[in-house]
Design a protein around this motif. Structure first.
Motif, PDB file in Angstrom:
ATOM      1  N   MET A 260      -6.029  10.269  -6.933  1.00 54.29           N
ATOM      2  CA  MET A 260      -5.772   9.143  -6.017  1.00 54.29           C
ATOM      3  C   MET A 260      -7.064   8.511  -5.515  1.00 54.29           C
ATOM      4  O   MET A 260      -7.164   7.281  -5.384  1.00 54.29           O
ATOM      5  CB  MET A 260      -4.951   9.630  -4.824  1.00 54.29           C
ATOM      6  CG  MET A 260      -3.504   9.925  -5.133  1.00 54.29           C
ATOM      7  SD  MET A 260      -2.690  10.529  -3.643  1.00 54.29           S
ATOM      8  CE  MET A 260      -0.981  10.511  -4.176  1.00 54.29           C
ATOM      9  N   THR A 270      -2.015   0.998  -3.166  1.00 58.67           N
ATOM     10  CA  THR A 270      -0.573   0.864  -2.978  1.00 58.67           C
ATOM     11  C   THR A 270      -0.147  -0.522  -2.509  1.00 58.67           C
ATOM     12  O   THR A 270       1.048  -0.826  -2.522  1.00 58.67           O
ATOM     13  CB  THR A 270      -0.069   1.917  -1.974  1.00 58.67           C
ATOM     14  OG1 THR A 270      -0.811   1.796  -0.745  1.00 58.67           O
ATOM     15  CG2 THR A 270      -0.244   3.312  -2.524  1.00 58.67           C
ATOM     16  N   LYS A 274       2.840   0.198  -7.068  1.00 58.13           N
ATOM     17  CA  LYS A 274       3.719   1.167  -6.420  1.00 58.13           C
ATOM     18  C   LYS A 274       3.443   2.563  -6.991  1.00 58.13           C
ATOM     19  O   LYS A 274       3.461   2.745  -8.211  1.00 58.13           O
ATOM     20  CB  LYS A 274       5.185   0.775  -6.625  1.00 58.13           C
ATOM     21  CG  LYS A 274       5.560  -0.517  -5.904  1.00 58.13           C
ATOM     22  CD  LYS A 274       7.015  -0.886  -6.158  1.00 58.13           C
ATOM     23  CE  LYS A 274       7.364  -2.191  -5.456  1.00 58.13           C
ATOM     24  NZ  LYS A 274       8.756  -2.622  -5.717  1.00 58.13           N
ATOM     25  N   TRP A 275       3.166   3.504  -6.095  1.00 59.64           N
ATOM     26  CA  TRP A 275       2.881   4.880  -6.507  1.00 59.64           C
ATOM     27  C   TRP A 275       4.123   5.753  -6.339  1.00 59.64           C
ATOM     28  O   TRP A 275       4.901   5.567  -5.392  1.00 59.64           O
ATOM     29  CB  TRP A 275       1.779   5.480  -5.638  1.00 59.64           C
ATOM     30  CG  TRP A 275       0.405   4.929  -5.819  1.00 59.64           C
ATOM     31  CD1 TRP A 275       0.003   3.894  -6.612  1.00 59.64           C
ATOM     32  CD2 TRP A 275      -0.775   5.398  -5.148  1.00 59.64           C
ATOM     33  NE1 TRP A 275      -1.346   3.687  -6.490  1.00 59.64           N
ATOM     34  CE2 TRP A 275      -1.854   4.596  -5.591  1.00 59.64           C
ATOM     35  CE3 TRP A 275      -1.020   6.412  -4.229  1.00 59.64           C
ATOM     36  CZ2 TRP A 275      -3.159   4.781  -5.140  1.00 59.64           C
ATOM     37  CZ3 TRP A 275      -2.321   6.596  -3.769  1.00 59.64           C
ATOM     38  CH2 TRP A 275      -3.374   5.800  -4.224  1.00 59.64           C
ATOM     39  N   TYR A 276       4.240   6.730  -7.232  1.00 56.63           N
ATOM     40  CA  TYR A 276       5.355   7.684  -7.174  1.00 56.63           C
ATOM     41  C   TYR A 276       4.819   9.106  -7.390  1.00 56.63           C
ATOM     42  O   TYR A 276       4.036   9.341  -8.319  1.00 56.63           O
ATOM     43  CB  TYR A 276       6.413   7.359  -8.236  1.00 56.63           C
ATOM     44  CG  TYR A 276       7.032   5.998  -8.025  1.00 56.63           C
ATOM     45  CD1 TYR A 276       8.208   5.859  -7.298  1.00 56.63           C
ATOM     46  CD2 TYR A 276       6.421   4.846  -8.521  1.00 56.63           C
ATOM     47  CE1 TYR A 276       8.767   4.600  -7.073  1.00 56.63           C
ATOM     48  CE2 TYR A 276       6.963   3.590  -8.301  1.00 56.63           C
ATOM     49  CZ  TYR A 276       8.139   3.471  -7.576  1.00 56.63           C
ATOM     50  OH  TYR A 276       8.675   2.226  -7.352  1.00 56.63           O
ATOM     51  N   MET A 295      -1.026   5.853   2.045  1.00 55.48           N
ATOM     52  CA  MET A 295       0.181   6.349   1.378  1.00 55.48           C
ATOM     53  C   MET A 295       1.436   5.582   1.796  1.00 55.48           C
ATOM     54  O   MET A 295       2.542   5.920   1.355  1.00 55.48           O
ATOM     55  CB  MET A 295       0.369   7.827   1.697  1.00 55.48           C
ATOM     56  CG  MET A 295      -0.768   8.723   1.251  1.00 55.48           C
ATOM     57  SD  MET A 295      -0.897   8.815  -0.547  1.00 55.48           S
ATOM     58  CE  MET A 295       0.596   9.716  -0.943  1.00 55.48           C
ATOM     59  N   VAL A 298       4.695   4.981  -0.453  1.00 56.33           N
ATOM     60  CA  VAL A 298       4.735   5.823  -1.654  1.00 56.33           C
ATOM     61  C   VAL A 298       6.024   6.645  -1.644  1.00 56.33           C
ATOM     62  O   VAL A 298       6.412   7.211  -0.618  1.00 56.33           O
ATOM     63  CB  VAL A 298       3.508   6.766  -1.703  1.00 56.33           C
ATOM     64  CG1 VAL A 298       3.636   7.748  -2.859  1.00 56.33           C
ATOM     65  CG2 VAL A 298       2.231   5.944  -1.827  1.00 56.33           C
ATOM     66  N   LYS A 299       6.691   6.706  -2.789  1.00 50.20           N
ATOM     67  CA  LYS A 299       7.930   7.478  -2.906  1.00 50.20           C
ATOM     68  C   LYS A 299       7.709   8.727  -3.765  1.00 50.20           C
ATOM     69  O   LYS A 299       6.770   8.788  -4.555  1.00 50.20           O
ATOM     70  CB  LYS A 299       9.046   6.618  -3.499  1.00 50.20           C
ATOM     71  CG  LYS A 299       9.497   5.484  -2.584  1.00 50.20           C
ATOM     72  CD  LYS A 299      10.628   4.681  -3.213  1.00 50.20           C
ATOM     73  CE  LYS A 299      11.050   3.530  -2.294  1.00 50.20           C
ATOM     74  NZ  LYS A 299      12.135   2.716  -2.909  1.00 50.20           N
ATOM     75  N   GLN A 409       9.934   9.179   1.184  1.00 49.81           N
ATOM     76  CA  GLN A 409       8.983   8.076   1.299  1.00 49.81           C
ATOM     77  C   GLN A 409       7.945   8.365   2.376  1.00 49.81           C
ATOM     78  O   GLN A 409       8.261   8.868   3.456  1.00 49.81           O
ATOM     79  CB  GLN A 409       9.714   6.775   1.634  1.00 49.81           C
ATOM     80  CG  GLN A 409       8.790   5.555   1.678  1.00 49.81           C
ATOM     81  CD  GLN A 409       9.560   4.252   1.633  1.00 49.81           C
ATOM     82  OE1 GLN A 409      10.432   4.069   0.806  1.00 49.81           O
ATOM     83  NE2 GLN A 409       9.246   3.343   2.531  1.00 49.81           N
ATOM     84  N   TYR A 416       5.157  12.165   4.731  1.00 48.17           N
ATOM     85  CA  TYR A 416       6.472  11.675   4.350  1.00 48.17           C
ATOM     86  C   TYR A 416       7.524  12.174   5.327  1.00 48.17           C
ATOM     87  O   TYR A 416       7.375  13.235   5.943  1.00 48.17           O
ATOM     88  CB  TYR A 416       6.824  12.093   2.918  1.00 48.17           C
ATOM     89  CG  TYR A 416       7.126  13.558   2.720  1.00 48.17           C
ATOM     90  CD1 TYR A 416       8.437  14.036   2.792  1.00 48.17           C
ATOM     91  CD2 TYR A 416       6.103  14.466   2.432  1.00 48.17           C
ATOM     92  CE1 TYR A 416       8.716  15.378   2.604  1.00 48.17           C
ATOM     93  CE2 TYR A 416       6.376  15.807   2.233  1.00 48.17           C
ATOM     94  CZ  TYR A 416       7.685  16.254   2.329  1.00 48.17           C
ATOM     95  OH  TYR A 416       7.965  17.586   2.146  1.00 48.17           O
TER      96      TYR A 416
END
Length: 430
Positions: A260, A270, A274-276, A295, A298-299, A409, A416
């Motif tokens: 990252m 981000t 889109k970050w996963y 972050m 981020v999902k 998320q 999260y």
């Protein structure tokens, strides 16, 4: 109901009402067990049980998945505490011995298994890492001991020649990949880049995610498999940047922080992409040093159903320092299932336990805790243990036939919300 677009699977979506589990846990010597898939004809000639169910844990106290240790240890500890409060197994308290699994860069797991086998362990709960489990599965099952992981997700373990002794409460990555790929496409990412670590877990989940993205109408414009021990990810990220994907899937462990940092350095932030994340790098601790908001949005996906508040409170009583609960429910359920199978078999021998694990997981009177289940068994009633992590009905490979994946998320504080956005439940077979 929600249809998982890429592969046309129907998954049930439950609105988040409680949190999904993300393990924390250390380990001193105390007592608890583990299991696998049915292949009776090739079962090893194991030592007979000694009348005391001894469960060992092979879970991460150190290494790249150490963040998953605390919740997993707490799940095992809670189950053993409740089992012994209900009278134990076969009339005696369950013995529990904790050990460190380390990761695939060390020989810690092999040394820990040797220690557990010397302690007459009947079942081993662990490892968290699929790669670690694959490195010791022959040693464990060759000794006639049940090998039961609460967190392994590699598809390789479904078909592994495990002598009928390997089981898991976490689903193989065919389901997580399906949900993740569907999520990425549903979020409007028609071009996707995947960065995954090189091991059984990383490559398997990357392949399953790519299939789902492609089936959903998206395109994987770059899939990079990297060395998790690398110190520099600049070339990998530069290659990804050249493909300019809308969505970026990061499949890894603790080294994801370094990946990252390189993404940010090269402008793949981000606010533009889109970050996963996935279960291996979902964390409420690893990203706290990032600038606020890094972050945000981020999902991530994580196997496991919503955990009731009461269960979380019990875990916090075991370990007040828990911040994540990943795989705690799966560890708790694995331990209960081992104990119930031993009661059903009237034996603590690993081979006998394995022969009863599928039986106690489906097809009988439903029950959801050790005491109510063991009371039914003692009354001669066939049981169907439904756990905190889900129904846990084993298929012929020792995998859960049905499982749930939570979608989480991150917020602007780089943590999260442990209450999932939603849960998707589906059959492993499709």
């Amino acid at each position: 109901m929600i249809r998982i677009a890429p592969l046309g699977r129907v998954l049930v979506v439950a609105t988040a009402a409680s949190l999904a589990l993300t393990a924390c846990g250390g380990g001193e010597e105390t007592a608890t067990p583990a299991t696998s898939a049915p292949a009776a004809s090739s079962a090893p000639a194991a030592a007979k049980g000694d009348g005391v169910l001894t469960i060992g844990t092979l879970l991460p106290q150190t290494g790249s998945l150490a963040i998953l240790g605390p919740p997993e240890f707490a799940g095992v500890d809670l189950a053993v505490e409740e089992i012994n409060a209900a009278g134990g197994v076969l009339g005696k308290p369950v013995v529990k011995n904790h050990t460190d699994s380390g990761d695939t860069s060390t020989n810690i797991a092999s040394q820990s298994v040797d220690k557990l086998l010397a302690q007459n362990t009947d079942a081993i709960v662990g490892a968290a890492s699929s790669g670690v489990s694959l490195s010791v599965i022959d040693k464990i099952t060759g000794a006639g001991v049940v090998h039961f992981s609460p967190a392994n997700t590699s598809d390789e373990l479904t078909t592994y020649a495990d002598k009928g002794l390997y089981f898991r409460t976490a689903p193989p990555d065919v389901l997580q990949g399906r949900v993740l790929g569907d999520l990425v496409v549903a979020d409007g990412n028609d071009t996707v880049g995947i960065l995954a670590l090189q091991d059984a877990y990383g490559t398997g989940l990357a392949d399953n995610t790519e299939k789902a993205v492609t089936s959903g109408g998206g395109q994987v414009v770059e899939k990079i498999i990297y060395d998790p021990k690398a110190t520099d990810f600049s070339a990998d990220v530069a290659k990804l940047k050249a493909a300019n994907p809308k969505g970026i899937v990061l499949i890894g462990f603790a080294e994801t922080v370094k990946v990252m940092q390189e993404l940010i350095k090269q402008g793949l932030t981000t606010d533009k992409h889109k970050w996963y994340l996935v279960d291996g790098n979902l964390s409420n601790e690893n990203f706290l040093d990032f600038p606020k908001g890094t972050m945000d949005g981020v999902k991530a996906t994580l196997p496991g159903a919503a955990a009731p508040d009461a269960f979380q409170a019990k875990l916090k009583a075991i370990n007040p320092d828990l911040t994540d609960f990943s795989y705690s429910a799966e560890s708790y359920d694995a331990t209960n299932l081992i104990a119930l199978a031993a009661e059903a078999a009237k034996s603590d021998a690993g081979v006998d336990i394995a022969a009863k694990l599928t039986e106690v997981s489906k097809g009988g009177t439903k029950c959801s805790d050790f005491k109510s289940c063991v009371d039914l068994l003692k009354a001669g009633t066939d049981i169907d243990y439904d756990g905190v992590s889900g129904p846990v009905e084993f298929n012929d490979a020792g995998d859960p036939a049905v499982a749930t994946i939570g979608i989480y998320q991150y917020g602007p504080d780089n943590t999260y919300d442990t209450k999932a956005l939603e849960y998707r439940t589906g059959n492993i077979a499709g």
